[in-house]
Design a protein around this motif. Sequence first.
Motif, PDB file in Angstrom:
ATOM      1  N   ILE A   1      -0.959  -6.883  -9.780  1.00  0.00           N
ATOM      2  CA  ILE A   1      -1.931  -5.869 -10.181  1.00  0.00           C
ATOM      3  C   ILE A   1      -1.706  -4.616  -9.347  1.00  0.00           C
ATOM      4  O   ILE A   1      -1.336  -4.692  -8.166  1.00  0.00           O
ATOM      5  CB  ILE A   1      -3.380  -6.373  -9.982  1.00  0.00           C
ATOM      6  N   ASP A   2      -1.893  -3.457  -9.975  1.00  0.00           N
ATOM      7  CA  ASP A   2      -1.760  -2.167  -9.316  1.00  0.00           C
ATOM      8  C   ASP A   2      -3.067  -1.399  -9.505  1.00  0.00           C
ATOM      9  O   ASP A   2      -3.533  -1.237 -10.633  1.00  0.00           O
ATOM     10  CB  ASP A   2      -0.603  -1.367  -9.928  1.00  0.00           C
ATOM     11  N   VAL A   3      -3.662  -0.937  -8.410  1.00  0.00           N
ATOM     12  CA  VAL A   3      -4.947  -0.237  -8.473  1.00  0.00           C
ATOM     13  C   VAL A   3      -4.828   1.109  -7.772  1.00  0.00           C
ATOM     14  O   VAL A   3      -4.442   1.173  -6.601  1.00  0.00           O
ATOM     15  CB  VAL A   3      -6.060  -1.066  -7.787  1.00  0.00           C
ATOM     16  N   GLU A   4      -5.161   2.185  -8.468  1.00  0.00           N
ATOM     17  CA  GLU A   4      -5.097   3.527  -7.875  1.00  0.00           C
ATOM     18  C   GLU A   4      -6.174   3.692  -6.811  1.00  0.00           C
ATOM     19  O   GLU A   4      -7.256   3.089  -6.901  1.00  0.00           O
ATOM     20  CB  GLU A   4      -5.295   4.588  -8.954  1.00  0.00           C
ATOM     21  N   TRP A   5      -5.885   4.531  -5.823  1.00  0.00           N
ATOM     22  CA  TRP A   5      -6.855   4.770  -4.761  1.00  0.00           C
ATOM     23  C   TRP A   5      -8.155   5.347  -5.309  1.00  0.00           C
ATOM     24  O   TRP A   5      -9.234   5.098  -4.764  1.00  0.00           O
ATOM     25  CB  TRP A   5      -6.266   5.710  -3.709  1.00  0.00           C
ATOM     26  N   LYS A   6      -8.072   6.122  -6.379  1.00  0.00           N
ATOM     27  CA  LYS A   6      -9.283   6.748  -6.918  1.00  0.00           C
ATOM     28  C   LYS A   6     -10.244   5.713  -7.507  1.00  0.00           C
ATOM     29  O   LYS A   6     -11.426   6.016  -7.743  1.00  0.00           O
ATOM     30  CB  LYS A   6      -8.934   7.798  -7.969  1.00  0.00           C
ATOM     31  N   LYS A   7      -9.745   4.489  -7.742  1.00  0.00           N
ATOM     32  CA  LYS A   7     -10.605   3.433  -8.261  1.00  0.00           C
ATOM     33  C   LYS A   7     -11.230   2.599  -7.152  1.00  0.00           C
ATOM     34  O   LYS A   7     -12.040   1.709  -7.415  1.00  0.00           O
ATOM     35  CB  LYS A   7      -9.810   2.536  -9.212  1.00  0.00           C
ATOM     36  N   VAL A   8     -10.854   2.873  -5.910  1.00  0.00           N
ATOM     37  CA  VAL A   8     -11.439   2.173  -4.772  1.00  0.00           C
ATOM     38  C   VAL A   8     -12.810   2.775  -4.493  1.00  0.00           C
ATOM     39  O   VAL A   8     -12.942   3.987  -4.330  1.00  0.00           O
ATOM     40  CB  VAL A   8     -10.538   2.291  -3.518  1.00  0.00           C
ATOM     41  N   THR A   9     -13.841   1.951  -4.473  1.00  0.00           N
ATOM     42  CA  THR A   9     -15.206   2.451  -4.319  1.00  0.00           C
ATOM     43  C   THR A   9     -15.717   2.389  -2.894  1.00  0.00           C
ATOM     44  O   THR A   9     -16.645   3.108  -2.521  1.00  0.00           O
ATOM     45  CB  THR A   9     -16.165   1.650  -5.212  1.00  0.00           C
TER      46      THR A   9
ATOM     47  N   LEU B   1       0.852  -1.176   0.000  1.00  0.00           N
ATOM     48  CA  LEU B   1       0.000   0.000   0.000  1.00  0.00           C
ATOM     49  C   LEU B   1       0.889   1.227   0.000  1.00  0.00           C
ATOM     50  O   LEU B   1       1.755   1.366   0.861  1.00  0.00           O
ATOM     51  CB  LEU B   1      -0.885   0.008   1.247  1.00  0.00           C
ATOM     52  N   ASP B   2       0.726   2.098  -0.985  1.00  0.00           N
ATOM     53  CA  ASP B   2       1.525   3.326  -1.020  1.00  0.00           C
ATOM     54  C   ASP B   2       0.624   4.511  -1.341  1.00  0.00           C
ATOM     55  O   ASP B   2      -0.596   4.380  -1.374  1.00  0.00           O
ATOM     56  CB  ASP B   2       2.688   3.210  -2.011  1.00  0.00           C
ATOM     57  N   GLU B   3       1.212   5.662  -1.576  1.00  0.00           N
ATOM     58  CA  GLU B   3       0.410   6.869  -1.806  1.00  0.00           C
ATOM     59  C   GLU B   3      -0.254   6.875  -3.181  1.00  0.00           C
ATOM     60  O   GLU B   3      -1.142   7.692  -3.434  1.00  0.00           O
ATOM     61  CB  GLU B   3       1.299   8.100  -1.624  1.00  0.00           C
ATOM     62  N   TRP B   4       0.156   5.978  -4.054  1.00  0.00           N
ATOM     63  CA  TRP B   4      -0.471   5.872  -5.380  1.00  0.00           C
ATOM     64  C   TRP B   4      -1.691   4.972  -5.349  1.00  0.00           C
ATOM     65  O   TRP B   4      -2.717   5.255  -5.948  1.00  0.00           O
ATOM     66  CB  TRP B   4       0.543   5.337  -6.389  1.00  0.00           C
ATOM     67  N   GLY B   5      -1.550   3.858  -4.648  1.00  0.00           N
ATOM     68  CA  GLY B   5      -2.663   2.915  -4.623  1.00  0.00           C
ATOM     69  C   GLY B   5      -2.341   1.609  -3.917  1.00  0.00           C
ATOM     70  O   GLY B   5      -1.444   1.524  -3.075  1.00  0.00           O
ATOM     71  N   LEU B   6      -3.085   0.587  -4.299  1.00  0.00           N
ATOM     72  CA  LEU B   6      -2.948  -0.746  -3.722  1.00  0.00           C
ATOM     73  C   LEU B   6      -2.302  -1.658  -4.749  1.00  0.00           C
ATOM     74  O   LEU B   6      -2.655  -1.634  -5.926  1.00  0.00           O
ATOM     75  CB  LEU B   6      -4.333  -1.262  -3.327  1.00  0.00           C
ATOM     76  N   HIS B   7      -1.369  -2.480  -4.304  1.00  0.00           N
ATOM     77  CA  HIS B   7      -0.644  -3.380  -5.205  1.00  0.00           C
ATOM     78  C   HIS B   7      -0.700  -4.799  -4.646  1.00  0.00           C
ATOM     79  O   HIS B   7      -0.601  -4.997  -3.434  1.00  0.00           O
ATOM     80  CB  HIS B   7       0.816  -2.957  -5.337  1.00  0.00           C
ATOM     81  N   LEU B   8      -0.845  -5.769  -5.527  1.00  0.00           N
ATOM     82  CA  LEU B   8      -0.893  -7.161  -5.095  1.00  0.00           C
ATOM     83  C   LEU B   8      -0.088  -8.030  -6.043  1.00  0.00           C
ATOM     84  O   LEU B   8      -0.225  -7.936  -7.260  1.00  0.00           O
ATOM     85  CB  LEU B   8      -2.338  -7.657  -5.048  1.00  0.00           C
ATOM     86  N   GLU B   9       0.738  -8.858  -5.454  1.00  0.00           N
ATOM     87  CA  GLU B   9       1.543  -9.808  -6.219  1.00  0.00           C
ATOM     88  C   GLU B   9       1.176 -11.194  -5.731  1.00  0.00           C
ATOM     89  O   GLU B   9       1.252 -11.492  -4.533  1.00  0.00           O
ATOM     90  CB  GLU B   9       3.031  -9.525  -5.991  1.00  0.00           C
TER      91      GLU B   9
END
Length: 240
Positions: free
Chosen positions: A189-197, A175-183
């Motif tokens: 996969i990398d998902v920006e925070w703005k895409k979190v609903t 988890l960083d300031e850009w978004g959420l990342h999972l390996e």
Amino acid sequence: MKSFEEISKMNLAELDRPAGAGEEELETETTGAAGNHSVSDAEKAGTPGADDLETSINMSAAVSDNEEEKQPEELEKKVMMEPQGKHYRIDADITQSALNTFLFGHTYRQPLMILVTVLAIAWPIAVIVKKQGNIAMPLICSLFILIWIPFTTYLRAKNARKLNPIYEQTFHYMLDEWGLHLELSENAIDVEWKKVTKIIFYKSVAVIYTGKNNAFLIPTEAMGAQREDILNFIEKMKNR
């Protein structure tokens, strides 16, 4: 190699509400002291009674046609992007307990399920108090709602864990300031925070939704001593 849809739904669909429960609009909210899921969040393991959400749960990386045509030795392992700003790394195992917490929370947070549960308790009480009508029918309906539905919900979570081998792997989150990342395995996969609903914190798991059918599950136990810092960071990034 799993597709984005298969993995990013890994923590949500299989574990879903009973048949007939209406789909709740996803809006940002925070619940409980701490927890995580993304949902979270599992492929399509048999999910009895889950009619509204597809069966599967959380992570993904789309594989192009060219990549699929390559020999195994030619396929490169996908890795998450480099951290941006403040970040936290979490290596988590999605346990049966985490799946149970997520599924029960997801099911009983639906407006229809809340209404049905209240009616299941009030109906037989009203019949007894007023001494009107036969108690058999309201009692049978109440037992079905208060006992059978929780039982089948538990079975769905158990079957999802048992039938989906992806849960045998360790989920490497960042988890960083850009978004959420999972390996996971050879996917990332990398998902920006703005895409979190939507974000929901349960006691043992944090659920980060990225759509109606997609969620990431992050067990709080895996956060260790940084649990409070991580939960506060997640909430801050979502609300900024």
